[in-house]
Design an enzyme around this catalytic site. Structure first.
Site, PDB file in Angstrom:
ATOM      1  N   SER A 153       2.958  30.743  30.145  1.00 33.27           N
ATOM      2  CA  SER A 153       1.946  31.652  29.605  1.00 33.27           C
ATOM      3  C   SER A 153       1.511  32.608  30.700  1.00 33.27           C
ATOM      4  O   SER A 153       1.528  32.262  31.896  1.00 33.27           O
ATOM      5  CB  SER A 153       0.740  30.854  29.098  1.00 33.27           C
ATOM      6  N   TYR A 172      -6.140  24.704  31.534  1.00 36.60           N
ATOM      7  CA  TYR A 172      -4.944  25.319  30.944  1.00 36.60           C
ATOM      8  C   TYR A 172      -4.242  26.223  31.959  1.00 36.60           C
ATOM      9  O   TYR A 172      -3.017  26.144  32.141  1.00 36.60           O
ATOM     10  CB  TYR A 172      -5.334  26.104  29.696  1.00 36.60           C
TER      11      TYR A 172
END
Length: 241
Positions: free
Chosen positions: A145, A158
């Site tokens: 990501s 995250y």
């Protein structure tokens, strides 16, 4: 001349393949003649995905597996090798995210994200590498990501997992390149899936799951002489600020 790979009769594993990006990747590979095993945690959703992906006689298998468990990762790979005769491609797509200030992040949430997004990738790669070597090479594609390089408030756990995944992928790429195993990681930005919560009607500007899948297909069918080891994928026209 360097010949591009074709996916006809290649064997692939796509973790987290019952929906979203993973489903789109599995579908794209199957449409090009690959044999694909998808994994997931939700048995009913996994069964529905397998039924849909198999339409037209395509070769797909599905197994319930938690990548946080090393034994289940090993069993997942063994299942693909047993069902289809080997392994050529591993796509580490399974991922989870929950977002809160670090001071409010629970131990369970931290462990779940580290376990799935980072440790699970290690387990799946470790289980797959001997089989990729036995085939004379192949691909490992890790779905990361842009959060791995662009940190944001509430994304401490995250962002840390994706930054770790990026570093892990860079090392793995260097370690395996002379085995003809190419390693790449894809860093999508905003994707129109249910990953971050319910989708809404304002998602049209976001990347589609199929866009990420096309990027993966482009990678694994590229000529063997080259390696796009990192791909950053952004919406072309996000809302103006």
């Amino acid at each position: 001349m360097s010949i591009p790979w074709t996916l006809d009769n290649r064997v692939a594993i796509v973790t987290g393949g019952s929906r979203g990006i993973g489903y789109a990747i599995a579908d794209a590979m199957l449409s090009r003649g690959a044999r694909v095993l998808v994994t997931g945690l939700d048995r009913s959703r996994l069964a529905a995905a397998r039924e849909a992906l198999a339409l037209g006689g395509r070769h797909v298998d599905a197994v319930e597996a938690d990548v946080r468990n090393a034994d289940q990762a090993e069993a997942m790979v063994a299942r693909a090798v047993s069902a289809f005769g080997g392994l050529d491609i591993l796509v580490n797509n399974a991922g989870v995210g929950s977002f809160s200030p670090i001071a409010e992040t629970t131990h369970d949430a931290w462990d779940r994200m580290i376990g799935t997004n980072l440790t699970g990738v290690f387990y799946c790669c470790k289980a797959s590498i001997p089989h990729l070597r036995a085939r004379g090479g192949g691909w490992i594609v890790n779905i990361s990501s842009l959060a791995g390089k662009n940190s944001f408030v509430g994304g401490g756990a995250y962002c840390a997992t994706k930054a770790g995944l990026n570093a892990f992928s860079e090392v793995l790429m260097q370690e395996l390149r002379y085995d003809d195993i190419r390693v790449a990681y894809v860093m999508p930005g905003s994707v129109a899936t249910e990953f971050g919560g319910a989708r809404d009607s304002g998602d049209e500007w976001k990347i589609a799951s199929e866009d990420v899948a096309q990027t993966v297909i482009d990678l694994v069918t590229s000529p063997a002489r080259s390696l796009a080891s990192r791909v950053e994928l952004r919406p072309a026209k996000p809302p103006r600020r």
